[in-house]
Write an enzyme that holds these catalytic residues in place. Structure first.
Site, PDB file in Angstrom:
ATOM      1  N   TYR A  58     -27.533  36.475   5.163  1.00 16.20           N
ATOM      2  CA  TYR A  58     -27.504  35.348   4.215  1.00 16.20           C
ATOM      3  C   TYR A  58     -27.243  35.879   2.821  1.00 16.20           C
ATOM      4  O   TYR A  58     -27.791  36.913   2.436  1.00 16.20           O
ATOM      5  CB  TYR A  58     -28.837  34.593   4.221  1.00 16.20           C
ATOM      6  CG  TYR A  58     -28.724  33.256   4.912  1.00 16.20           C
ATOM      7  CD1 TYR A  58     -27.908  32.268   4.361  1.00 16.20           C
ATOM      8  CD2 TYR A  58     -29.381  32.990   6.094  1.00 16.20           C
ATOM      9  CE1 TYR A  58     -27.762  31.042   4.987  1.00 16.20           C
ATOM     10  CE2 TYR A  58     -29.242  31.763   6.726  1.00 16.20           C
ATOM     11  CZ  TYR A  58     -28.431  30.786   6.161  1.00 16.20           C
ATOM     12  OH  TYR A  58     -28.283  29.576   6.782  1.00 16.20           O
ATOM     13  N   GLU A  60     -26.546  33.475  -0.233  1.00 16.09           N
ATOM     14  CA  GLU A  60     -26.228  32.363  -1.135  1.00 16.09           C
ATOM     15  C   GLU A  60     -26.133  32.865  -2.570  1.00 16.09           C
ATOM     16  O   GLU A  60     -26.942  33.677  -3.020  1.00 16.09           O
ATOM     17  CB  GLU A  60     -27.282  31.263  -1.002  1.00 16.09           C
ATOM     18  CG  GLU A  60     -27.138  30.521   0.318  1.00 16.09           C
ATOM     19  CD  GLU A  60     -28.267  29.555   0.610  1.00 16.09           C
ATOM     20  OE1 GLU A  60     -29.143  29.369  -0.249  1.00 16.09           O
ATOM     21  OE2 GLU A  60     -28.268  28.986   1.711  1.00 16.09           O
ATOM     22  N   ASP A 204      -2.873  21.715  -3.043  1.00 12.50           N
ATOM     23  CA  ASP A 204      -3.446  22.107  -1.750  1.00 12.50           C
ATOM     24  C   ASP A 204      -2.349  22.889  -1.031  1.00 12.50           C
ATOM     25  O   ASP A 204      -1.425  22.314  -0.456  1.00 12.50           O
ATOM     26  CB  ASP A 204      -3.859  20.863  -0.960  1.00 12.50           C
ATOM     27  CG  ASP A 204      -4.401  21.220   0.418  1.00 12.50           C
ATOM     28  OD1 ASP A 204      -4.222  22.369   0.864  1.00 12.50           O
ATOM     29  OD2 ASP A 204      -4.986  20.332   1.064  1.00 12.50           O
ATOM     30  N   THR A 230      -6.023  27.636   2.930  1.00  8.19           N
ATOM     31  CA  THR A 230      -6.716  28.200   4.089  1.00  8.19           C
ATOM     32  C   THR A 230      -6.156  29.594   4.316  1.00  8.19           C
ATOM     33  O   THR A 230      -5.069  29.925   3.824  1.00  8.19           O
ATOM     34  CB  THR A 230      -6.510  27.361   5.366  1.00  8.19           C
ATOM     35  OG1 THR A 230      -5.114  27.168   5.552  1.00  8.19           O
ATOM     36  CG2 THR A 230      -7.207  26.024   5.275  1.00  8.19           C
ATOM     37  N   LYS A 233      -3.448  30.144   8.397  1.00  9.82           N
ATOM     38  CA  LYS A 233      -2.129  29.608   8.780  1.00  9.82           C
ATOM     39  C   LYS A 233      -1.087  30.718   8.574  1.00  9.82           C
ATOM     40  O   LYS A 233      -1.244  31.803   9.145  1.00  9.82           O
ATOM     41  CB  LYS A 233      -1.847  28.325   8.003  1.00  9.82           C
ATOM     42  CG  LYS A 233      -2.878  27.210   8.307  1.00  9.82           C
ATOM     43  CD  LYS A 233      -2.483  25.888   7.710  1.00  9.82           C
ATOM     44  CE  LYS A 233      -3.444  24.786   8.104  1.00  9.82           C
ATOM     45  NZ  LYS A 233      -4.576  24.652   7.181  1.00  9.82           N
ATOM     46  N   ARG A 239     -10.056  32.165  10.309  1.00 16.04           N
ATOM     47  CA  ARG A 239     -10.228  30.766   9.933  1.00 16.04           C
ATOM     48  C   ARG A 239     -11.094  30.705   8.687  1.00 16.04           C
ATOM     49  O   ARG A 239     -12.169  31.312   8.634  1.00 16.04           O
ATOM     50  CB  ARG A 239     -10.911  29.981  11.047  1.00 16.04           C
ATOM     51  CG  ARG A 239     -10.144  29.947  12.330  1.00 16.04           C
ATOM     52  CD  ARG A 239     -10.603  28.847  13.228  1.00 16.04           C
ATOM     53  NE  ARG A 239     -10.009  27.597  12.832  1.00 16.04           N
ATOM     54  CZ  ARG A 239      -8.753  27.253  13.112  1.00 16.04           C
ATOM     55  NH1 ARG A 239      -7.955  28.065  13.795  1.00 16.04           N
ATOM     56  NH2 ARG A 239      -8.270  26.093  12.711  1.00 16.04           N
TER      57      ARG A 239
HETATM   58  N1  DSN Z   1      -4.857  19.827  10.608  1.00 16.48           N
HETATM   59  C1  DSN Z   1      -4.141  20.938  10.004  1.00 16.48           C
HETATM   60  C2  DSN Z   1      -2.717  20.917  10.391  1.00 16.48           C
HETATM   61  O1  DSN Z   1      -2.474  21.049  11.578  1.00 16.48           O
HETATM   62  O2  DSN Z   1      -1.829  20.811   9.572  1.00 16.48           O
HETATM   63  C3  DSN Z   1      -4.321  21.020   8.552  1.00 16.48           C
HETATM   64  O3  DSN Z   1      -5.674  21.084   8.243  1.00 16.48           O
END
Ligand code: DSN
Length: 420
Positions: A58, A60, A204, A230, A233, A239
């Site tokens: 932990y 925080e 975003d 994120t 991707k 993740r």
């Molecule tokens: N749901 C994702 C996508 O497949 O684009 C984005 O968060």
């Protein structure tokens, strides 16, 4: 030792069911052609950090200012991740704690605006994301989102329309970013519009942050007050989420990530993010990013040559969105997605702009090339994949043709396994 490189020695005896299911999904990953635009295959180094003992701690707070003792090592790990993120994206400040892109967006909204404020973002049904004001998401319930979309003729974002909407609605925040749009975003113009109406500007970048890291797309950090993303991707990490911002927002972004939106950070994931940023700082990653785009263009061209309609006229990033009605009027995205997956090509149904069908049925299929590019595919293979998809959809009632196509898909997938 499992083929993933992670030891299953303990798991396979402690929990046979989960162990076998992990192996089954490894087999699925190794035997299909993966075209889900938001997925990728993390390196074994990333997965080792993610599966490490750091899951036990932990911490925080932020490095040097924690609510728990024993964070000396965690501080070094998180600081390394922050420094690498700032270096990779030329950012003044980074917060690497968001558990996901949605958490990152929640923290960014909390830091930038107040409940009830008006926000201008891209509508989900035109290519935006759930967290850009969908009524079923917190964003649409807490804030007054107004959605811009695409021009019905060109299927491109019309910046004149964005400007007119900004003048009309006087948003406190303008959001640029998408989950299914294949064309460039004019960050400079978005920022000018935001400045003119007194709004803050957020990007975003979840979908395309990997292509920014690889220097293939413009860097939104130069223009936006806050950039969310994120790491799993095109960036090919674990993740998780990430926030980059100007120094003036640093304190608020940290405060609204923890304790605003989250509790304890996932230190194993933060270490894995650090590994991913190191990988993305290499020249090899820049070549990989360029190949992602080259591959998407090859896939899109292949569809067009075979008479299918590619939304927005083609692609300039990793995404290709195809109108399934161009195969025939009756074909839905749902039917196409299920059939293709059964034959070994995994992608997702997706609404196309002005889609007359529901989001669960849709008239589109969305594809992305980060995963297959990680597996080593190049333009030649993507043209082949485009041919297979088109043939499968056109011959969906012909069992014999489908069987032959399935055999060919299997051969191609076998030569390009992520963890073979
Ligand atoms: N749901 C994702 C996508 O497949 O684009 C984005 O968060």
């Amino acid at each position: 030792m499992s083929k993933t490189g992670a030891s299953q020695e303990n798991l396979s005896t402690a929990d046979v069911e989960i162990s076998e299911l992990i192996e089954a999904d490894l087999n699925r990953q190794n035997t299909h052609i993966h075209l889900i635009a938001s997925e990728n295959f993390a390196s074994k180094a990333v997965m080792e950090a993610s599966g490490s003992v750091l899951t036990n701690k932990y911490s925080e707070g932020v490095p040097g200012r924690r609510y728990y003792e024993g964070c000396e090592i965690i501080d070094q790990i998180e600081q390394l991740a922050i420094d690498r993120a700032c270096n990779l994206f030329n950012a003044e400040h980074a917060n690497v704690q968001p558990h996901s892109g949605s958490s990152a967006n929640m923290a960014a909204y909390l830091a930038l605006i107040k409940p009830g404020d008006t926000v201008l973002g891209m509508s989900l049904d035109q290519g935006g994301h759930l967290t850009h004001g969908s009524p079923v998401n917190f964003s649409g319930q807490v804030y007054n989102f107004v959605g811009y979309g695409l021009d019905p003729e060109t299927e491109l974002i019309n910046m004149e329309n964005v400007y007119e909407m900004a003048i009309e609605h006087k948003p406190k925040l303008i959001v640029a970013g998408y989950s299914s749009y294949s064309q460039p975003l004019d960050f400079k113009r978005f920022k000018e519009i935001a400045d003119e109406v007194g709004a803050k500007f957020m990007v975003d970048a979840a979908h395309f942050i990997g292509l920014v890291a690889g220097k293939v797309l413009d860097n939104p950090v130069e223009y936006a007050d806050v950039v969310t993303a994120t790491t799993h991707k095109a960036l090919r990490g674990p993740r998780g989420g990430l926030i980059l911002c100007k120094e003036e927002y640093a304190k608020d972004i940290d405060k609204y990530t923890f304790p605003g939106a989250q509790g304890g950070p996932l230190n194993n994931q933060i270490a894995a993010k650090a590994v991913c940023f190191k990988e993305a700082l290499t020249e090899e990653f820049q070549q990989y990013s360029q190949q992602i785009v080259n591959n998407a263009i090859a896939l899109s061209d292949s569809f067009k040559e075979q008479g299918l309609r590619v939304v927005s006229g083609g692609t300039t990033n990793h995404i290709v969105l195809v109108d399934t009605r161009s195969v025939d009027d009756d074909l839905t995205g749902k039917e196409a997605g299920i059939l293709l997956n059964s034959i070994g090509i995994t992608l997702n149904r997706n609404a196309i702009p002005f889609d007359p069908r529901s989001p669960f049925i849709t008239s589109g299929i969305r594809m992305g090339t980060p995963g297959v590019t990680t597996c080593g595919m190049k333009e030649e293979e993507l043209r082949k994949v485009g041919f297979f998809i088109t043939e499968i959809l056109k011959n969906r009632s012909d069992e014999k043709k489908l069987q032959n196509l399935e055999n060919e898909v299997k051969v191609l997938a076998k030569s390009f396994q992520p963890y073979g």
